[in-house]
Design a protein around this motif. Sequence first.
Motif, short mmCIF file in Angstrom:
data_model
loop_
_atom_site.label_atom_id
_atom_site.label_comp_id
_atom_site.label_asym_id
_atom_site.label_seq_id
_atom_site.Cartn_x
_atom_site.Cartn_y
_atom_site.Cartn_z
N ASP A 92 2.27 1.75 -3.45
CA ASP A 92 1.24 2.25 -4.36
C ASP A 92 1.00 3.75 -4.17
O ASP A 92 0.77 4.49 -5.14
CB ASP A 92 -0.06 1.48 -4.17
CG ASP A 92 0.03 0.05 -4.68
OD1 ASP A 92 0.96 -0.25 -5.46
OD2 ASP A 92 -0.82 -0.78 -4.29
N VAL A 93 1.05 4.21 -2.92
CA VAL A 93 0.87 5.64 -2.64
C VAL A 93 1.99 6.44 -3.30
O VAL A 93 1.74 7.47 -3.95
CB VAL A 93 0.85 5.89 -1.12
CG1 VAL A 93 1.01 7.38 -0.81
CG2 VAL A 93 -0.45 5.38 -0.51
N SER A 148 1.60 6.41 -7.21
CA SER A 148 0.53 7.28 -7.69
C SER A 148 0.91 8.75 -7.54
O SER A 148 0.66 9.57 -8.43
CB SER A 148 -0.77 7.00 -6.92
OG SER A 148 -1.23 5.70 -7.19
N TYR A 149 1.52 9.09 -6.41
CA TYR A 149 1.88 10.49 -6.15
C TYR A 149 2.91 10.98 -7.15
O TYR A 149 2.78 12.09 -7.69
CB TYR A 149 2.41 10.61 -4.72
CG TYR A 149 2.53 12.04 -4.25
CD1 TYR A 149 1.52 12.64 -3.50
CD2 TYR A 149 3.67 12.80 -4.52
CE1 TYR A 149 1.62 13.95 -3.06
CE2 TYR A 149 3.79 14.11 -4.09
CZ TYR A 149 2.77 14.68 -3.36
OH TYR A 149 2.88 15.99 -2.92
N ILE A 163 3.30 9.96 3.29
CA ILE A 163 2.61 11.10 2.68
C ILE A 163 3.32 12.40 3.01
O ILE A 163 3.47 13.29 2.16
CB ILE A 163 1.13 11.11 3.14
CG1 ILE A 163 0.40 9.89 2.55
CG2 ILE A 163 0.45 12.41 2.75
CD1 ILE A 163 -0.98 9.65 3.15
N ARG A 217 1.91 5.16 7.01
CA ARG A 217 1.56 5.81 5.75
C ARG A 217 1.55 7.33 5.87
O ARG A 217 1.88 8.04 4.91
CB ARG A 217 0.20 5.30 5.24
CG ARG A 217 -0.07 5.64 3.79
CD ARG A 217 -0.96 4.59 3.14
NE ARG A 217 -0.32 3.29 3.18
CZ ARG A 217 -0.99 2.12 3.26
NH1 ARG A 217 -2.31 2.13 3.31
NH2 ARG A 217 -0.34 0.98 3.29
N GLY A 260 0.81 -1.21 0.00
CA GLY A 260 0.00 0.00 0.00
C GLY A 260 0.85 1.26 0.00
O GLY A 260 0.55 2.23 -0.71
N ASN A 261 1.94 1.25 0.77
CA ASN A 261 2.84 2.42 0.78
C ASN A 261 3.49 2.63 -0.58
O ASN A 261 3.62 3.76 -1.05
CB ASN A 261 3.91 2.23 1.85
CG ASN A 261 3.43 2.58 3.24
OD1 ASN A 261 2.30 3.04 3.43
ND2 ASN A 261 4.28 2.37 4.24
#
Length: 389
Positions: free
Chosen positions: A301-302, A305-306, A377, A373, A298-299
């Motif tokens: 993927d973040v 995408s960013y 971010i 996460r 998940g990290n």
Amino acid sequence: MDFFEQNIDRTGTFSVKWERTKEVFKTEEDVLPMWVADMDFRPPQAISDALKKRVEHGIFGYTFTGETVADAIINWLADRHGWEINKSWITYSPGVVPSIGKAIQAFTEPGDRILVQSPVYPPFFSMITDNDRKVENCPLIKKEHQYDIDFDAFEQALKNGVKLFILCSPHNPVGRVWTEDELRRMAELCLAHDVIIVSDEIHSDLILAGHQHVPIASLSKEIAENTITLIAPSKTFNLAGLQASVIICANHDLQKKLNVIAKRQGSFTLNTFGIVAMEAAYRYGEEWLDELLAYLKGNVDVVKSYIADELPELTLVEPEGTYLLWIDCRKLGLSDGELNHLFTHKGKIGFNPGISFGKGGEGFVRMNVACPRSTVIEGLARMKKAIHS
């Protein structure tokens, strides 16, 4: 997943990652540390419980690494990686880097050439040069989002009098999980040119979905006889400070040479808590690890995408394993010094500079996403602020 969302204050624990950042990055400002390869997560509760039980016993005299530890390692490798090993193949070491040093001293002489594949974990270089050996580098080939091996150059390097090949599998920092075909081809070339393989597989449990780690020594009996495999629970379960790792070697003669070096160094056993944590990790850590891998995905993927949406100047090399992301910043047109200054002083974020990983690392940074996460971010926002400043 809430377990991995906890923001745990690591100051006051002699944390290299959190308490030496100002020294490492030569700044008096608060820098968000996303560099050195440890996680900001607590290990599985079973490990903490085992350590607490041992502390409560209250006597910490001389210890040895018992049969049950070896059993836990054997079962872990069989269940997780389909690799059946013999108990007699196992010896222990405080860490993978000391084990690399032992192998260099056991199997080469001063002036001998040792093969690596840059960009790669910096201690590979320092252990070679600090032991008065010479680096033979066969850089990986950068494709758009991935790295490959230049097998023609690899074989030519072996012909240059190389005695030892240090393999990084999975590869740090580029995140490749080598395929069985790639591993077999490297192993067979090493056999053909009488080059011993030292395979650093410390990240072997940290494999992202869709990929599978193959221990190079599992490919055949002949390859196993020519390979020293190094593993540890330290990266997998965030236990680096306990200094406990494993050397696996099927070849009795090679193992004997390693043991001679260990004896010269006065290295005989692991520390008490490293032994306890290692057994608990390999015996009880699987469910926690599966949850960790889902969270790390998940990290990743973040970040992916960013970067695609907000930072098109950067390119993320597609990771297949590890929690370390290799980011191409060359489109910014900055020198390595300027790039480091940009992120450290304008973004107030600490990355490993790509140049420290050798040839091919110029213009890159390595980002550690083994953290909550919210930290990922925050790190991305600081990157954007720095680049757009």
